[in-house]
Design a protein around this motif. Structure first.
Motif, PDB file in Angstrom:
ATOM      1  N   ALA A 127      -3.922  90.078   5.025  1.00 49.45           N
ATOM      2  CA  ALA A 127      -2.119  89.511   5.432  1.00 49.45           C
ATOM      3  C   ALA A 127      -1.384  89.821   4.089  1.00 49.45           C
ATOM      4  O   ALA A 127       0.222  89.137   4.778  1.00 49.45           O
ATOM      5  N   VAL A 170      22.072  57.905   8.516  1.00 51.00           N
ATOM      6  CA  VAL A 170      21.374  57.364   7.438  1.00 51.00           C
ATOM      7  C   VAL A 170      20.003  58.940   8.344  1.00 51.00           C
ATOM      8  O   VAL A 170      19.528  59.472   7.556  1.00 51.00           O
ATOM      9  N   ILE A 171      19.699  58.719   9.459  1.00 58.01           N
ATOM     10  CA  ILE A 171      18.978  59.487  10.255  1.00 58.01           C
ATOM     11  C   ILE A 171      19.177  61.098   9.631  1.00 58.01           C
ATOM     12  O   ILE A 171      18.267  61.598   9.307  1.00 58.01           O
ATOM     13  N   MET A 213      26.275  53.394  11.228  1.00 57.07           N
ATOM     14  CA  MET A 213      25.480  53.593   9.784  1.00 57.07           C
ATOM     15  C   MET A 213      24.091  54.360  10.120  1.00 57.07           C
ATOM     16  O   MET A 213      23.394  55.268   8.964  1.00 57.07           O
ATOM     17  N   ARG A 230      -7.735  87.829   5.199  1.00 65.69           N
ATOM     18  CA  ARG A 230      -5.969  87.044   4.547  1.00 65.69           C
ATOM     19  C   ARG A 230      -5.368  87.477   3.765  1.00 65.69           C
ATOM     20  O   ARG A 230      -4.732  87.773   3.336  1.00 65.69           O
ATOM     21  N   LEU A 254      15.233  65.902   3.726  1.00 69.20           N
ATOM     22  CA  LEU A 254      13.771  66.669   4.163  1.00 69.20           C
ATOM     23  C   LEU A 254      14.133  68.520   4.369  1.00 69.20           C
ATOM     24  O   LEU A 254      12.823  69.224   3.723  1.00 69.20           O
ATOM     25  N   VAL A 258      17.970  61.169   6.135  1.00 68.24           N
ATOM     26  CA  VAL A 258      16.988  61.744   5.910  1.00 68.24           C
ATOM     27  C   VAL A 258      16.521  63.365   6.229  1.00 68.24           C
ATOM     28  O   VAL A 258      15.482  64.060   5.433  1.00 68.24           O
ATOM     29  N   PHE A 259      17.080  63.670   7.942  1.00 67.65           N
ATOM     30  CA  PHE A 259      16.731  64.737   8.016  1.00 67.65           C
ATOM     31  C   PHE A 259      17.094  65.897   7.132  1.00 67.65           C
ATOM     32  O   PHE A 259      16.841  67.357   6.707  1.00 67.65           O
TER      33      PHE A 259
END
Lengths: 278, 283
Positions: free
Chosen positions: A75, A5-6, A1, A72, A13, A9-10
Motif C-alpha cells: 500500500a 482566541v478560538i 476576544m 502495508r 493547530l 487556536v485552530f
C-alpha cells in the motif's frame, strides 16, 4: 476576544498539521538522499542489516526501515509514501504494476516445544490440529494432553502462506493463542510444552542456536534446510521481496542491486535465510 | 458565547491553553469519527454485534467478543487492585513506622514507573507458563487480570494515600475522644471521608486498565471469542488495534478505528459517571 482566541487556536493547530503533511511529502521518493522502506516484519531484520551496510558505504544516504506487514509495504509503495516495500510472499495477480525483487528465500516451519516427543506430523494432522478436529497430542502420537494451537493475527503474510498451503480459510482456524510477530510466537511455544505454532525458519533457527526450548518439525518428510528452501522442495518456502512501482530512480536501483548482490550474502545467511545467489 | 473574567495576561494564557487542550480532544474525536466513516457507510451498524465473528478478510466485523474481553480484564483487575490498593494506603498512613512507610511508598512509586512492556514480558515468560501448568493454554483472561491488577495497584494506592494524608487531624482527635481504636477510625471515619478520592483513584485505574495495550497483548492469547472460563484466551479492543492496525488496509483499517471509537466512548462514559458521583475535581 473569545472568537479570536478560538480562531487562533485552530489556525495554530491547522498550521501544525500542515507542517506534518509537508514533512510526509518530502520523504516520498523525490529526495535523493533518503530511502524509506516499509512492510513485512519478516523481511525487516535483513533489510535493516543490509541498509546499515549500505549506509556505511554511502555516507550521504539515510535509510529508514519501518515494519507493518506485507500489505502495508504494498500500500505504501502504491501511495508513494515509501520508496521500497518489503513483501514476504510471491507476487499475486492483484500486484499488477509492481516490480518484485527477490533478496532471499525463507521457509515457514511448524514448531513445537523441545520436550514434545512428536517427531513428525502429516499434512492432514496439521490441518486437523488447526481446525480443532484433532485436539489431543495422544492422537498424533504424543502424550495425552490438550494441544495449544498458536496462530498468527489477520493480515500477516506468514498466515497467508500457511493457510494457502494447507488450503484453509482463516475463519476455519480455531486458535488458542493469537500472536503478532515471530519472536512472540517463539516465546509462546517455548513457554508451553503443549503448544504448536508456525514461524519463519530464520527466526526459529536463530532461537534453536541460542538454546530456546523449541523444535522444528519436518514438513511432509522434508527438513527445512538451506538446500531445500532454495530449490523449493521444502513445501512451505517463500521468496522475500523488495517491491517498487514504475521505473526505478538511480537511488532505488543502486540499493536493490546491492541487496541482491553477493556483498550481503553473509547477512542473509546469518539470519538463517537462504541467499538468492547460489 | 464565553464570558471570561479579565485578569491580565496570565488568565488569557491559561484560557488559551485550556482551549487548546479542549480543541485537541475534539480534533482526536473528529479524526476517529472521520476514519470510521468508510465502514459505517459500507455495513449496517448491527453487523458490529450480529456478524459471525471478527474476520475482516471475509467482511465480518463482530466487535462483541472484544468489548466483553476488554470489560472482563478491566473489571477483574479493578476488583483485585482496589481492596489491595486501599489497604496499602491505609498501611502506609496509619500502621507502618515512618521509615518503613517511606520505603514502601517509594516501592509503590517504582511499581508505577515500570513500563508496561516489561510487565508484559514478565507475564509471558513467568506468569503464563505457571498458569499453563494449572490449566492450559496459559495465555488467558486470568493472566490479563493479574498483570493489569499489578499495573493499576500503584495508581489506586498512591491516590488513596494522598487523600488520606489530606484528612484534618481534628477527625482523629474527635474519634479518639469517642474512644475509637485505629481500625475503627480508619473504616468508620477516614475511608468515608475520602470517598470521592477513592472513586477518583478507581476511575483513573479503570481508565488505565481499559487503555493498556502492550502487556495485555502479550499475555491474553488474543483469540477473538467470548471467554467461557478465566483460563480461556481473550482479545481486548486495544490488543486488536495493536495487532492489526499496522497490517490493515481500507475497510479493515476503518473497522479498527471504529473499535478505537468504541473504546473512547467507554472511557468518556466512565469519566462522566465518576464525575456525577464525586465532588472531586476532574483529573
Amino acid at each position: 476576544m473569545s472568537g479570536r482566541v478560538i480562531a487562533g487556536v485552530f489556525l495554530g493547530l491547522s498550521l501544525g498539521l500542515q507542517a506534518c503533511s509537508t514533512l510526509q511529502a518530502s520523504s516520498s521518493g523525490n529526495a535523493p538522499q533518503k530511502l524509506v522502506i516499509t512492510g513485512s516484519s519478516t523481511v525487516a531484520p535483513i533489510a535493516s542489516e543490509i541498509a546499515k551496510r549500505y549506509e556505511a558505504q554511502n555516507p550521504q544516504v539515510r535509510i529508514d526501515v519501518q515494519t507493518g506487514g506485507s500489505s502495508r509495504g504494498i500500500a505504501d509503495v502504491r501511495q508513494q509514501v515509501a520508496d521500497i516495500g518489503m513483501v514476504s510472499r510471491a507476487a499475486k495477480s492483484e500486484d499488477q504494476g509492481l516490480n518484485f525483487h527477490t533478496i532471499a528465500k525463507d521457509g515457514v516451519v511448524v514448531i513445537v516445544h523441545r520436550d514434545n516427543p512428536i517427531q513428525r506430523l502429516t499434512r492432514q494432522q496439521i490441518t486437523d490440529i488447526y481446525t480443532d478436529q484433532l485436539n489431543n497430542w495422544q492422537d498424533a502420537g504424543g502424550k495425552s494432553q490438550a494441544i495449544t494451537v498458536v496462530n498468527k493475527a489477520e493480515g500477516r503474510s506468514t498466515l497467508e502462506v500457511f493457510t494457502q498451503h494447507f488450503q484453509l480459510k482463516s475463519s476455519q482456524i480455531k486458535a488458542d493463542v493469537v500472536i503478532g510477530d515471530n519472536e512472540q510466537g517463539i516465546k509462546t511455544v517455548a513457554g508451553n510444552p503443549l503448544a504448536i505454532g508456525y514461524v519463519s525458519v530464520g527466526a526459529a533457527k536463530v532461537n534453536v542456536e541460542q538454546g530456546t526450548p523449541i523444535k522444528v518439525l519436518p514438513l511432509e518428510g522434508i527438513q527445512a534446510t538451506a538446500q531445500t528452501v532454495r530449490d523449493g522442495s521444502f513445501p512451505l518456502s517463500r521468496p522475500l521481496n523488495l517491491v517498487t512501482q514504475g521505473s526505478l530512480n538511480p537511488q532505488q536501483q543502486k540499493f536493490i542491486d546491492f541487496a541482491q548482490s553477493s556483498q550481503v550474502k553473509d547477512i542473509v545467511q546469518e539470519q538463517s535465510l537462504v541467499p538468492v545467489q547460489e | 458565547m464565553f464570558r471570561f473574567k479579565s485578569e491580565g495576561p496570565g488568565a488569557v494564557l491559561l484560557q488559551l491553553l485550556a482551549l487548546g487542550s479542549g480543541a485537541i480532544l475534539l480534533l482526536i474525536l473528529g479524526f476517529l469519527i472521520w476514519e470510521t466513516l468508510p465502514i459505517l457507510r459500507t455495513i449496517s451498524l448491527d453487523q458490529f454485534w450480529r456478524d459471525p465473528g471478527w474476520h475482516p478478510s471475509e467482511q465480518s466485523y463482530n466487535l462483541t467478543p472484544m468489548i466483553l474481553g476488554t470489560l472482563g480484564v478491566t473489571v477483574g483487575a479493578v476488583s483485585i487492585a482496589t481492596p489491595l490498593g486501599i489497604l496499602s494506603a491505609v498501611f502506609c498512613q496509619y500502621y507502618a513506622p515512618k521509615g518503613l512507610a517511606q520505603i514502601y511508598r517509594r516501592l509503590i512509586e517504582l511499581l508505577a514507573g515500570i513500563p508496561s512492556v516489561v510487565y508484559g514480558l514478565w507475564g509471558l515468560v513467568v506468569l503464563v507458563p505457571l498458569i499453563a501448568k494449572v490449566q492450559p493454554p496459559g495465555p488467558s483472561l486470568l493472566a490479563g487480570i493479574l498483570i493489569l491488577a499489578l499495573m493499576i495497584l500503584p495508581t489506586i494506592a498512591l491516590v488513596t494515600d494522598a487523600s488520606l494524608a489530606s484528612i484534618p487531624p481534628t477527625y482523629w482527635q474527635g474519634s479518639a475522644a469517642l474512644g475509637l481504636g485505629t481500625w475503627a477510625t480508619v473504616q468508620g471515619v477516614c475511608l468515608p471521608a475520602i470517598r470521592s478520592g477513592i472513586l477518583t483513584a478507581i476511575m483513573l485505574a479503570t481508565a488505565r486498565a481499559l487503555g493498556e495495550t502492550m502487556a495485555v497483548l502479550m499475555v491474553c492469547g488474543n483469540v477473538v471469542q467470548v471467554p467461557n472460563s478465566i483460563f480461556a484466551p481473550v482479545r481486548t479492543l486495544t490488543a486488536n488495534i495493536a495487532l492489526e492496525m499496522a497490517y490493515a488496509l481500507d475497510l479493515h483499517r476503518s473497522a479498527l478505528f471504529a473499535s478505537g471509537l468504541v473504546l473512547m466512548l467507554v472511557v468518556t462514559g466512565l469519566v462522566m459517571f465518576t464525575d456525577r458521583w464525586t465532588d472531586a475535581p476532574e483529573v
